[in-house]
Design a protein around this motif. Structure first.
Motif, mmCIF file in Angstrom:
data_model
loop_
_atom_site.group_PDB
_atom_site.id
_atom_site.type_symbol
_atom_site.label_atom_id
_atom_site.label_comp_id
_atom_site.label_asym_id
_atom_site.label_seq_id
_atom_site.Cartn_x
_atom_site.Cartn_y
_atom_site.Cartn_z
ATOM 1 N N ASP A 296 0.814 -1.201 0.000
ATOM 2 C CA ASP A 296 0.000 0.000 0.000
ATOM 3 C C ASP A 296 0.855 1.263 0.000
ATOM 4 O O ASP A 296 0.882 1.999 0.961
ATOM 5 C CB ASP A 296 -0.895 -0.034 1.258
ATOM 6 N N TRP B 269 -5.035 -4.130 -0.714
ATOM 7 C CA TRP B 269 -3.857 -3.307 -0.415
ATOM 8 C C TRP B 269 -3.392 -3.638 0.988
ATOM 9 O O TRP B 269 -4.077 -3.384 1.953
ATOM 10 C CB TRP B 269 -4.213 -1.823 -0.506
ATOM 11 N N PRO C 203 -0.772 -3.242 4.210
ATOM 12 C CA PRO C 203 0.169 -2.257 4.742
ATOM 13 C C PRO C 203 1.602 -2.729 4.549
ATOM 14 O O PRO C 203 1.897 -3.916 4.624
ATOM 15 C CB PRO C 203 -0.180 -2.183 6.231
ATOM 16 N N SER D 248 -4.730 -14.041 6.237
ATOM 17 C CA SER D 248 -6.096 -13.564 6.065
ATOM 18 C C SER D 248 -6.338 -13.020 4.676
ATOM 19 O O SER D 248 -7.431 -13.128 4.139
ATOM 20 C CB SER D 248 -6.393 -12.486 7.105
ATOM 21 N N VAL D 249 -5.309 -12.417 4.084
ATOM 22 C CA VAL D 249 -5.462 -11.930 2.715
ATOM 23 C C VAL D 249 -5.686 -13.108 1.786
ATOM 24 O O VAL D 249 -6.530 -13.071 0.900
ATOM 25 C CB VAL D 249 -4.210 -11.147 2.288
ATOM 26 N N LYS E 36 -9.079 -14.376 1.643
ATOM 27 C CA LYS E 36 -10.081 -13.566 0.954
ATOM 28 C C LYS E 36 -10.072 -13.774 -0.547
ATOM 29 O O LYS E 36 -10.915 -13.224 -1.247
ATOM 30 C CB LYS E 36 -9.806 -12.076 1.223
ATOM 31 N N ARG F 293 -4.754 4.145 -4.964
ATOM 32 C CA ARG F 293 -5.493 2.958 -4.554
ATOM 33 C C ARG F 293 -6.659 2.647 -5.485
ATOM 34 O O ARG F 293 -6.989 1.495 -5.737
ATOM 35 C CB ARG F 293 -6.067 3.167 -3.160
ATOM 36 N N LEU G 206 -6.684 -7.486 9.413
ATOM 37 C CA LEU G 206 -6.173 -7.663 8.053
ATOM 38 C C LEU G 206 -7.240 -8.192 7.114
ATOM 39 O O LEU G 206 -7.252 -7.867 5.930
ATOM 40 C CB LEU G 206 -5.004 -8.651 8.075
ATOM 41 N N PRO H 254 -8.181 -3.928 6.307
ATOM 42 C CA PRO H 254 -6.714 -4.001 6.213
ATOM 43 C C PRO H 254 -5.983 -2.694 6.387
ATOM 44 O O PRO H 254 -4.885 -2.673 6.902
ATOM 45 C CB PRO H 254 -6.482 -4.562 4.796
ATOM 46 N N THR H 255 -6.578 -1.589 6.004
ATOM 47 C CA THR H 255 -5.807 -0.342 6.023
ATOM 48 C C THR H 255 -5.287 -0.007 7.406
ATOM 49 O O THR H 255 -4.155 0.400 7.570
ATOM 50 C CB THR H 255 -6.686 0.815 5.522
ATOM 51 N N TYR H 256 -6.146 -0.163 8.415
ATOM 52 C CA TYR H 256 -5.724 0.266 9.744
ATOM 53 C C TYR H 256 -5.486 -0.891 10.687
ATOM 54 O O TYR H 256 -5.482 -0.714 11.901
ATOM 55 C CB TYR H 256 -6.768 1.227 10.330
ATOM 56 N N SER H 257 -5.301 -2.085 10.143
ATOM 57 C CA SER H 257 -5.179 -3.250 11.019
ATOM 58 C C SER H 257 -4.046 -3.111 12.015
ATOM 59 O O SER H 257 -4.168 -3.509 13.162
ATOM 60 C CB SER H 257 -4.969 -4.508 10.188
ATOM 61 N N GLN I 17 -0.397 4.776 6.978
ATOM 62 C CA GLN I 17 -1.559 4.194 6.322
ATOM 63 C C GLN I 17 -2.609 5.203 5.918
ATOM 64 O O GLN I 17 -3.406 4.950 5.034
ATOM 65 C CB GLN I 17 -2.214 3.152 7.248
#
Lengths: 417, 315, 381
Positions: A175, A202, A204, A212-213, A216, A410, B284, B288-291, C184
């Motif tokens: 990201d 995206w 981090p 987990s990604v 999905k 994004r 996540l 996900p952005t702020y995990s 982020q």
């Protein structure tokens, strides 16, 4: 006897001093060129290869350019823009270099470009930084980039994916700025020719656990587009295999490059066949590339088995710097005007294709589509399957359409359905 | 409000949203929810392994060992070298444990022993050690990525109900963490040395007064704590590769786990690890952005209500 | 951690040899410092005379040298070495105040400075027109300072419930959380790239982006911060703070509101760090998550410890040494091993001279046979 001895000593000293003075008059003029890469931080290892690339270019010219002896003033940053600017400032203001080569990473490049604007009398040439914004947004008239940038590196991969039948894909990417450019380069033609990127994940920067990604990932896609770098790529690939995943993958420019294929540990067969794209590949079948690899191997026993992306990029930028110096015979007077004109006109046949710049001082070059293949000795390398020449920053689109799209982010570009 | 009522209120306050979310998520995409749950449990096991050593050392010697991450990384590298040369992953694990334990022992005997009571100075020394060790390891092992080669019966995926394919290795980590956790707890609760360590945590002076060689107990404890870090290094490195920078990552994770769970308590470390592991994976998967920030928010909230951590005790 | 342990860790023979200005006054705020007995340090009619009595030759020498420096040094040295040391030193000073005099070592000082920098970019002008509000600098800077100080107080409120090493851990975690938030979030912080094109203002024809004017701004802020700290530690607030450091329970029983005092100390330290942060963002012309990452947070601690946490000047001494090493280590040592050098120096200092370079200097002086100036009776530990 004592008086004679004293006379001898004084004569010797006097002669040495005279020789030193004369020696300095004899010594050739030295031109200092600053060289910035990373020796600390996440790009420490690629940074060393960057220095190697620059050293190779200098050695080819026997350490001279424009009739002067060239001395590199090497400075190092740690991938943060602050340090990059600080070290550039040191080289320019303290060590008094007149030409500056660097930096390595994308965000450092933007920061150095902004600094370059405050020093119009110095010429700045890129090292390996590949962010679009460096030359597309608010460019500096004294910043030259002979390499192509992240988005240009992915042009042609979209068509290749469609040719392989991957009509629906899922994107997993880091990201931040560089992957945004890479994704834009891929999707610009992929979407236009009918491909669909069903969803984007995206992650981090610095995520290690992709479990987990991976969970999905939808079932009804043809392939994964993975734009991760370095250890993130290795982690993802191993975890995906462990989780029983078996979809083919399309990688970004640094997802299956030398550093990733060379990780220490067992080679995973699932990597074979992964398509990718970049400004160079390990196996380009031209005499220029083969010579480049041979020279690298001969000069650097402690280097990689094959020169990495960073060695190549620093090499072409440094070579351009030195060739332009030759063209003006070392004349850096008058605000370096003659030198800059020469830089604009510089073009040569580099190890991986033609090297030249456009009116915006950004590189126009070749992109190689590759696939991971197993060599006879069991190691993995990237085999070139297609060559796409002459790619400019508009990514093969008409300029108006490109400007409408804007820079990668994004949500830009987007083609879900 | 009575203590019991307060407890119920807290459970509702935090458990409520979690329950609501779970119901929605299970209805929406059951395999994802359960996979994330399992992922969270397995990540928690890894965090527990790393944090248990940290909390042990702090609990007894009041030493915030910020070089814990470096011990993790050293164990991983040494374990890798042994694994490559012997071809046995189990030997690599043992080597990781031993090498870190030895280094920890040396650190305690030659450095920390002379700084009894100077907690801040000890912490600063560990910071300095972590910087020096990190650079030495970068020098020795380079910046490449190292992955491990576990035996085939651990590697690959197993088929489980609801979640279908799940990495076998993560299940192995979960089992390993449970075994080690129980082992550690029994060690502390049932053996004589464990009794001395617990006594020392409560009252160091009395321990010395009752004739126990306190320095020996300290040395053993530090060695065990460091060894656990090295063991976690090999185990964690097999799941997620090893490269420079992993030391700070796992140090921060241990820090948050131990702050949330309570310093000096092995049970606390397991609770903290569970919370953080689950939060990270669910974050996540669903946001996900702020995990990553999420993890720290939990820490802040936990501190606001229980400054000593959930299982921590005063003093 | 008990008070006596802390004192033992921070005390050494060096304290006794330190000049009168570093002597810790006894607990009772009304008893004046030994150098000027019987005079209330705050509202004294003869403050000018008192000031004159306390200025020593070395103070004048340092002041003159600092003011004359930009005129003898090259612009590079003035800007990259001089101004940067002053700005970093100011942030480290906040840690010295909080840690040395307050007993609370907070690793979040760089975070507060970074937040102030981000706020200057957000309130003022930067490269991202969609984020920056475009206020003029004389509006943006005070609000940035205010915001950062409030944040510092909040950090303090969270950390004050914990003691000693817990504070280090918690402030470390808060700092890292902020780093990830800044990395982020794109709507406010512009994520990984951060905000650039943040420039110091032009005022009355003087462009404060130039090395010499910027140096003087930094010098002015540093001097103000330095004297503020020196004044504060002798004022009732600072004295009470040191008392709280040594024995919070006794102070509580004497009627001092311990938590409020500590939070206020965090706020004051936050203000100092925030000013340092504004200087840093003007110095760099940009701010990004890399400015507030873990390495930078720890470097502030290294600077403070390096110089010595006993006296405010230690922060600036540490900053000068650190900046010099950072810039010239590549020329002197094996280029790649900068971290090893810095880490090794830090380790050596903590192991052998916990009072940093100031402590080394004092030991050197006393070992060379100078008479020890001791204002303090050795307290029974």
């Amino acid at each position: 006897m004592r008086a004679t001895k004293r006379l001898w000593i004084r004569t010797a000293v006097g002669a040495a001093a005279a020789a030193a003075l004369m020696g300095s008059a004899w010594a050739q003029e030295t031109l200092k060129i600053g060289l910035l890469a990373n020796l600390e931080g996440p790009f420490a290892v690629p940074g060393q290869d960057g220095y190697r690339g620059a050293d190779m270019a200098l050695k080819e010219k026997n350490g001279m350019a424009g009739g002067k002896k060239i001395e590199f003033v090497k400075v190092s940053s740690d991938a943060t823009p602050d340090k990059a600017v600080a070290m550039t400032r040191k080289a320019v203001e303290q060590d008094k270099v007149q030409i500056m080569i660097g930096p390595l990473s994308g965000d450092e490049g933007i920061a150095v470009k902004n600094y370059a604007k405050t020093k119009p009398e110095i010429t700045f040439i890129n090292g390996s930084s590949g962010a679009q914004a460096t030359t597309l947004t608010d460019p500096a008239p004294n910043f030259y980039r002979f390499n192509t940038e992240g988005a240009q590196w992915m042009v042609g991969l979209g068509e290749h994916a469609l040719a392989k039948g991957y009509k629906r894909t899922f994107l997993i990417s880091e990201d931040y700025g560089f992957p945004y450019s890479q994704v834009q380069g891929f999707m610009a033609s992929y979407c236009a020719k009918g491909g669909k990127v069903v969803d984007k994940a995206w992650v981090p920067l610095g995520t290690k656990d992709y479990a987990s990604v991976i969970a999905k990932i939808p079932k009804d896609i043809d392939a994964l587009v993975v734009v991760l770098g370095g250890s993130d790529a290795v982690n993802f690939l191993t975890q995906y295999e462990q989780a029983g995943g078996n979809k083919p993958m399309i990688g970004g420019s640094i997802t299956v490059d030398q550093t990733v294929l060379n990780y220490k540990g067992k080679r995973r067969e699932s990597l074979l066949g992964t398509a990718s794209a970049g400004p160079m590949a390990d196996s380009i079948d031209t005499p220029e590339w083969k010579k480049f690899v041979a020279d690298y191997k001969a000069q650097f026993k402690d280097g990689f088995p094959s020169p990495s992306l960073f060695a190549y990029l620093y090499y072409i930028n440094t070579r351009a710097t030195l060739e332009a110096l030759d063209a003006v015979k070392g004349d850096l007077s008058n605000g370096q005007k003659a030198y800059r004109d020469a830089l604009q006109k510089t073009s040569f046949k580099g190890p991986a294709g033609e090297v030249k710049i456009d009116a915006n001082r950004n590189g126009v070059g070749t992109t190689y589509i590759t696939e991971v293949t197993k060599a006879p000795d069991g190691s993995f390398y990237n085999k070139v399957v297609k060559t796409v020449p002459n790619i400019s920053q508009t990514l093969g689109l008409p300029e108006a359409e490109f400007k409408k799209m804007g820079l990668g982010s994004r949500d830009v570009p987007d083609c879900r359905k | 409000m009575t203590e019991a009522r307060k407890r119920i209120a807290l459970w509702l306050l935090f458990g409520g949203p979690v329950a609501v979310f779970s119901v929605w998520a299970i209805a929406d995409n059951p395999p994802l929810y359960f996979k994330t749950l399992l992922n969270g449990l397995t990540l928690a096991s890894l965090y527990f392994l790393v944090a248990s050593g940290f909390t042990l050392v702090f609990g007894l010697m009041r030493n915030v060992n910020l070089a814990h991450g470096s011990l993790f990384l050293l164990g991983a590298y040494v374990g890798w070298v042994v694994g490559e040369n012997t071809g046995s992953w189990l030997l690599a694990v043992a080597a990781g444990f031993l090498s870190a334990a030895v280094l920890g022992l040396l650190m305690q005997v030659f450095i920390f022993r002379f700084m009894e009571g100077q907690d801040l100075r000890q912490t600063l020394v560990t910071i300095g050690l972590s910087i020096v060790l990190a650079d030495l390891m970068l020098w020795a092992f380079g910046g490449e990525i190292y992955t491990f080669d576990p035996p085939a019966w651990i590697y690959g995926s197993t088929v489980l109900p609801v979640v279908e394919k799940f990495p076998t290795y993560r299940i192995a980590v979960l089992l390993a963490a449970i075994v080690i956790g129980i082992g550690l707890w029994s060690f502390l609760a049932r053996t004589r040395i464990g009794m001395m360590i617990r006594a020392g945590v409560d009252d160091r002076g009395m321990l010395a007064a009752s004739g126990v060689n306190v320095q020996l107990v300290f040395a053993i404890t530090f060695a065990i704590g460091a060894g656990l870090a090295g063991l976690a290094g090999v185990v964690g490195g097999t799941a997620l590769s090893i490269s420079p920078g992993e030391d700070t990552r796992y140090l921060l994770a241990s820090l948050v786990v131990v702050i949330v769970g309570g310093m000096g308590s092995v049970v606390g470390a397991s609770i903290g690890a569970l919370l953080i592991g689950l939060a990270e994976q669910f974050g996540l998967a669903y946001a996900p952005t702020y995990s990553v920030v999420f993890t720290f928010v939990i820490m802040v909230v936990a501190l606001a209500f229980r400054p000593r951590g959930i299982m921590g005790r005063a003093g | 951690m008990s008070a006596s342990q802390w004192r033992r860790a921070m005390n050494s023979a060096a304290t006794a040899a330190a000049p009168s200005t570093a002597a810790r006054p006894p607990l009772s705020p009304r008893q004046a410092s030994p150098s000027v007995p019987g005079v209330d340090p705050i509202a004294s009619p003869g403050w000018l005379a008192r000031l004159g009595a306390r200025i020593r030759l070395r103070h004048l020498v340092v002041l003159v040298a600092a003011v004359a420096y930009p005129f003898v040094a090259s612009p590079f040295f003035t800007y990259q070495i001089g101004a940067q040391s002053l700005a970093l030193g100011l942030i480290a000073l906040s840690l010295t105040f909080l840690g040395g005099y307050g007993g609370m070592v907070s690793l979040a000082q760089m975070t507060i400075a970074g937040l102030a920098g981000y706020l200057v970019a957000i309130f003022g002008t930067s490269s991202m027109v969609s984020i920056s509000l475009g206020w003029p600098w004389w509006l943006a800077v005070p609000f940035a300072l205010l915001g950062a100080t409030v944040f510092a107080a909040a950090v303090g409120w969270l950390s004050v419930r914990t003691e000693g090493i817990y504070t280090i851990m918690i402030t470390l975690a808060i700092g890292v959380a902020f780093f990830y938030l800044a990395q982020q979030n794109y709507t406010v912080f512009n994520g990984f790239q951060g905000l650039s094109k943040i420039a110091a203002p032009e005022l009355g024809g003087i462009d404060f982006r130039e090395p010499v004017p910027f140096y003087f701004v930094a010098l002015g802020c540093a001097l103000t911060g330095y004297f503020l700290v020196k004044h504060l530690v002798r004022a009732p607030f600072g004295v009470a703070l040191q008392g709280i450091r040594d024995n919070p329970r006794r102070m509580e029983s004497l009627g001092f509101h311990v938590t409020a005092h500590r939070v206020a100390a965090y706020a004051v330290a936050g203000l100092l760090a925030a000013v340092g942060g504004v200087l840093m963002v003007w110095y760099n012309g940009r701010i990004s998550p890399g400015t507030v990452n873990l390495a930078q947070m720890i470097s502030i601690l290294i600077i403070a410890v390096l110089g010595g946490m006993k006296h405010p000047i230690g922060a600036f001494i540490g900053a000068i040494v650190y900046v010099l090493l950072q810039n010239f280590a590549i020329d002197l040592f094996v280029r790649e091993r900068f971290n090893l050098v810095i880490g090794g120096v830090f380790l050596a200092i903590v192991l052998f001279s916990p009072d940093g370079l100031l402590g080394l200097w004092a030991k050197l002086r006393s070992s060379l046979g100078r008479t020890q100036i001791s204002h303090q009776k050795r307290r029974p530990q």
